[in-house]
Design a protein around this motif. Structure first.
Motif, PDB file in Angstrom:
ATOM      1  N   THR A  63      -9.017  -2.685   3.529  1.00 12.04           N
ATOM      2  CA  THR A  63      -8.784  -4.114   3.307  1.00 12.04           C
ATOM      3  C   THR A  63      -9.419  -4.650   2.021  1.00 12.04           C
ATOM      4  O   THR A  63      -9.336  -5.849   1.760  1.00 12.04           O
ATOM      5  CB  THR A  63      -9.345  -4.927   4.488  1.00 12.04           C
ATOM      6  OG1 THR A  63     -10.762  -4.710   4.590  1.00 12.04           O
ATOM      7  CG2 THR A  63      -8.672  -4.514   5.793  1.00 12.04           C
ATOM      8  N   SER A  64     -10.059  -3.785   1.235  1.00 11.69           N
ATOM      9  CA  SER A  64     -10.796  -4.278   0.070  1.00 11.69           C
ATOM     10  C   SER A  64      -9.885  -4.933  -0.972  1.00 11.69           C
ATOM     11  O   SER A  64     -10.271  -5.906  -1.618  1.00 11.69           O
ATOM     12  CB  SER A  64     -11.610  -3.150  -0.567  1.00 11.69           C
ATOM     13  OG  SER A  64     -10.758  -2.101  -0.985  1.00 11.69           O
ATOM     14  N   ALA A  65      -8.665  -4.402  -1.142  1.00 13.42           N
ATOM     15  CA  ALA A  65      -7.742  -5.002  -2.104  1.00 13.42           C
ATOM     16  C   ALA A  65      -7.342  -6.419  -1.663  1.00 13.42           C
ATOM     17  O   ALA A  65      -7.279  -7.349  -2.467  1.00 13.42           O
ATOM     18  CB  ALA A  65      -6.503  -4.130  -2.263  1.00 13.42           C
ATOM     19  N   PHE A  66      -7.092  -6.580  -0.353  1.00 18.90           N
ATOM     20  CA  PHE A  66      -6.760  -7.902   0.168  1.00 18.90           C
ATOM     21  C   PHE A  66      -7.967  -8.831   0.078  1.00 18.90           C
ATOM     22  O   PHE A  66      -7.823 -10.016  -0.253  1.00 18.90           O
ATOM     23  CB  PHE A  66      -6.287  -7.787   1.618  1.00 18.90           C
ATOM     24  CG  PHE A  66      -5.977  -9.108   2.269  1.00 18.90           C
ATOM     25  CD1 PHE A  66      -4.801  -9.781   1.978  1.00 18.90           C
ATOM     26  CD2 PHE A  66      -6.871  -9.678   3.169  1.00 18.90           C
ATOM     27  CE1 PHE A  66      -4.515 -11.000   2.567  1.00 18.90           C
ATOM     28  CE2 PHE A  66      -6.590 -10.900   3.755  1.00 18.90           C
ATOM     29  CZ  PHE A  66      -5.413 -11.558   3.462  1.00 18.90           C
ATOM     30  N   ASP A  67      -9.149  -8.302   0.382  1.00 21.04           N
ATOM     31  CA  ASP A  67     -10.369  -9.114   0.296  1.00 21.04           C
ATOM     32  C   ASP A  67     -10.580  -9.620  -1.133  1.00 21.04           C
ATOM     33  O   ASP A  67     -10.997 -10.769  -1.333  1.00 21.04           O
ATOM     34  CB  ASP A  67     -11.584  -8.302   0.744  1.00 21.04           C
ATOM     35  CG  ASP A  67     -11.557  -7.981   2.227  1.00 21.04           C
ATOM     36  OD1 ASP A  67     -10.822  -8.663   2.959  1.00 21.04           O
ATOM     37  OD2 ASP A  67     -12.255  -7.046   2.651  1.00 21.04           O
ATOM     38  N   LEU A  68     -10.329  -8.765  -2.110  1.00 20.93           N
ATOM     39  CA  LEU A  68     -10.488  -9.178  -3.504  1.00 20.93           C
ATOM     40  C   LEU A  68      -9.540 -10.326  -3.838  1.00 20.93           C
ATOM     41  O   LEU A  68      -9.938 -11.316  -4.479  1.00 20.93           O
ATOM     42  CB  LEU A  68     -10.241  -7.994  -4.441  1.00 20.93           C
ATOM     43  CG  LEU A  68     -10.279  -8.310  -5.942  1.00 20.93           C
ATOM     44  CD1 LEU A  68     -11.669  -8.801  -6.342  1.00 20.93           C
ATOM     45  CD2 LEU A  68      -9.869  -7.097  -6.766  1.00 20.93           C
ATOM     46  N   ARG A  69      -8.302 -10.217  -3.399  1.00 16.33           N
ATOM     47  CA  ARG A  69      -7.335 -11.289  -3.674  1.00 16.33           C
ATOM     48  C   ARG A  69      -7.735 -12.588  -2.978  1.00 16.33           C
ATOM     49  O   ARG A  69      -7.555 -13.678  -3.526  1.00 16.33           O
ATOM     50  CB  ARG A  69      -5.933 -10.851  -3.243  1.00 16.33           C
ATOM     51  CG  ARG A  69      -5.370  -9.709  -4.086  1.00 16.33           C
ATOM     52  CD  ARG A  69      -3.978  -9.303  -3.617  1.00 16.33           C
ATOM     53  NE  ARG A  69      -3.460  -8.179  -4.403  1.00 16.33           N
ATOM     54  CZ  ARG A  69      -2.802  -8.300  -5.544  1.00 16.33           C
ATOM     55  NH1 ARG A  69      -2.553  -9.510  -6.035  1.00 16.33           N
ATOM     56  NH2 ARG A  69      -2.367  -7.248  -6.184  1.00 16.33           N
ATOM     57  N   MET A  70      -8.282 -12.482  -1.766  1.00 17.42           N
ATOM     58  CA  MET A  70      -8.715 -13.684  -1.065  1.00 17.42           C
ATOM     59  C   MET A  70      -9.912 -14.325  -1.755  1.00 17.42           C
ATOM     60  O   MET A  70     -10.002 -15.561  -1.829  1.00 17.42           O
ATOM     61  CB  MET A  70      -9.073 -13.334   0.385  1.00 17.42           C
ATOM     62  CG  MET A  70      -7.865 -13.032   1.266  1.00 17.42           C
ATOM     63  SD  MET A  70      -6.689 -14.416   1.348  1.00 17.42           S
ATOM     64  CE  MET A  70      -7.707 -15.685   2.105  1.00 17.42           C
TER      65      MET A  70
END
Length: 253
Positions: A63-70
């Protein structure tokens, strides 16, 4: 208004501000790709200079890529929605302010907000130099896999620090307006101000880039002297008003 009416008004203002923040986050989430491309440009330059693939932004979890975008969406969303939530704060506290306090508050916000964004822009120009400087300490055979969350936190905090440093002169003027410090007292601290600005610029820019260091330090010093000058003008105006109020209003018998 009663306390209950104030609470109802506060809830209304908070809901409007939250709705604006959500809209700003949605817009920011859509444009996260160019933002990520912008802040990771130094990594690509390092990889091109090394001629290998051992310098890259690293996502260590599912989920790190999604977390970065958030994270990006939340940060940029705050800035995009700033006109709305700033107005809601202002609309809530304005009825309790005097006309003089309203004038000073408007002047403070009108000066602080542009300076903060200019500082963030300068910080964005500094980021590549700082990353390049830190990369220079990598030993031969080492790799530079930058954790996405840590990398973004570093860039975001650097922008905030530089942005806030540009707003500090406005706080000096605010202290003068509040009667805490005189303009002459601010001016007397010019040696300390120059030292702090130089040290900050030296830490924020690479040691070899003297031009960037001098430019950043020069901007901060100019802002300090501008704050001292404005404060001295305010002191002079208050002194004239005090002298005028002490003059006799009628003819002396």
């Amino acid at each position: 208004m009663s306390i209950g009416a104030h609470l109802v008004e506060l809830r209304k203002r908070l809901m409007i501000a939250a709705a604006a923040l959500i809209v700003g986050m949605v817009i920011a989430f859509i444009i996260t790709d160019p933002i990520i491309h912008l802040i990771t440009e130094p990594i690509r330059e390092i990889a091109a200079r090394r001629g290998d693939d051992f310098s890259a932004l690293n996502f260590t979890s599912v989920t790190s890529a999604f977390d970065l975008r958030m994270r990006i969406a939340f940060s940029i969303g705050i800035f995009l929605s700033a006109p709305v939530w700033l107005w809601q704060i202002w609309a809530f506290i304005m009825p309790g302010l005097t006309r003089k306090e309203i004038r000073y508050t408007v002047g403070f916000v009108a000066s602080a907000v542009p300076l903060f964004f200019v500082g963030c822009w300068v910080g964005l120009l500094i980021v590549p130099h700082v990353i390049e400087l830190m990369w220079g300490f990598t030993p031969d055979g080492g790799v530079n896999f930058y954790n996405a969350t840590d990398y973004y936190d570093f860039v975001f905090k650097l922008l905030i620090v530089v942005g806030v440093s540009f707003v500090l002169p406005v706080f000096l003027v605010a202290l003068n307006v509040a009667g805490v410090m005189s303009g002459m007292a601010i001016l007397k601290g010019w040696r300390v101000a120059i030292l702090i600005a130089t040290v900050f610029a030296a830490l924020a820019t690479p040691a070899a880039d003297i031009v960037s260091m001098v430019m950043l330090a020069g901007i901060l010093v100019v802002l300090f002297f501008a704050a001292a000058g404005v404060s001295m003008l305010f002191d002079r105006r208050r002194a004239r008003q005090a002298a005028a109020s002490e003059m006799p209003s009628g003819p002396i018998a």
